[in-house]
Design an enzyme around this catalytic site. Structure first.
Site, PDB file in Angstrom:
ATOM      1  N   GLU A 133       3.257  -8.903  15.180  1.00  0.00           N
ATOM      2  CA  GLU A 133       2.535  -9.612  16.112  1.00  0.00           C
ATOM      3  C   GLU A 133       2.576 -11.095  15.994  1.00  0.00           C
ATOM      4  OE1 GLU A 133      -1.297  -7.351  17.061  1.00  0.00           O
ATOM      5  OE2 GLU A 133      -0.524  -6.286  15.176  1.00  0.00           O
ATOM      6  N   ARG A 143       0.926  -1.241   0.133  1.00  0.00           N
ATOM      7  CA  ARG A 143      -0.215  -0.084   0.091  1.00  0.00           C
ATOM      8  C   ARG A 143       0.875   1.247   0.211  1.00  0.00           C
ATOM      9  NH1 ARG A 143      -4.185  -2.661   4.193  1.00  0.00           N
ATOM     10  NH2 ARG A 143      -1.675  -2.982   5.048  1.00  0.00           N
TER      11      ARG A 143
END
Length: 185
Positions: free
Chosen positions: A108, A71
């Site tokens: 994460e 992105r």
């Protein structure tokens, strides 16, 4: 002649939030996803977004705008054009054809790697790092560290959306961070 102080600054991007679709329980239950694709398809919204980022950085010396796959590729080239700077992509492993430098970093749920051409940045060039989202700050921090390893000076880190509650900005204390839109949940 109009008084510039009475004209609204393009940096007031709060109206752009109306163009962002909120998708509950994506990518998993309990997460509220801010989908910017609805903003990107709006020609006035997209132009406002790029103009606002450019307005913030126009007075800074920027040689290169770095965008991370995928992105970051949407915003960085348009912003580079507006700032009269070059664009440098950072890619996933194995996507760049010439010799690369790489940086592995923790996420994460595992690890990720970014690569950049070894000759993409000359020592002392001022780079602006741009991405769609500042969440935990891991990708932006990895990008900055990789750019610095090639001799870059970090002119700043710019984001479309910042999820304030994740405190990603805390990881980026060494850099100037600018985000157009902020969300608290």
């Amino acid at each position: 002649m109009s008084n510039p102080a009475s004209q609204p600054s393009i940096l007031n991007c709060e109206p752009l939030k109306k163009l962002i679709r909120e998708v509950p329980d994506f990518p998993k239950k309990g997460i509220l996803f801010y989908d910017i694709t609805t903003l990107l398809k709006d020609k006035v919204g997209l132009a406002t977004l790029i103009d606002a980022l450019a307005e913030h950085y126009l007075k800074q010396e920027v040689d290169l705008v770095l965008g991370m796959e995928a992105r970051g590729f949407i915003f960085a080239p348009a912003l580079a054009y507006r700032l009269n700077a070059g664009f440098v992509p950072l890619r996933k492993p194995g996507k760049l054809p010439a010799p690369t430098a790489k940086f592995d970093y923790a996420l994460e749920y595992g690890t990720n790697t970014l690569e950049i051409h070894k000759d993409a940045i000359q020592k002392g060039q001022r780079v602006l790092i741009v991405d769609d989202l500042l969440a935990t700050g891991g990708t932006a921090n990895a990008t900055a560290r990789l750019a610095r390893s090639l001799g870059a000076e970090i002119a700043g880190l710019g984001f479309v959306v910042e999820l304030d509650f994740l405190k990603g900005r805390d990881l980026l204390k060494d850099y100037g961070v600018f985000s157009l839109l902020h969300y608290d949940n």
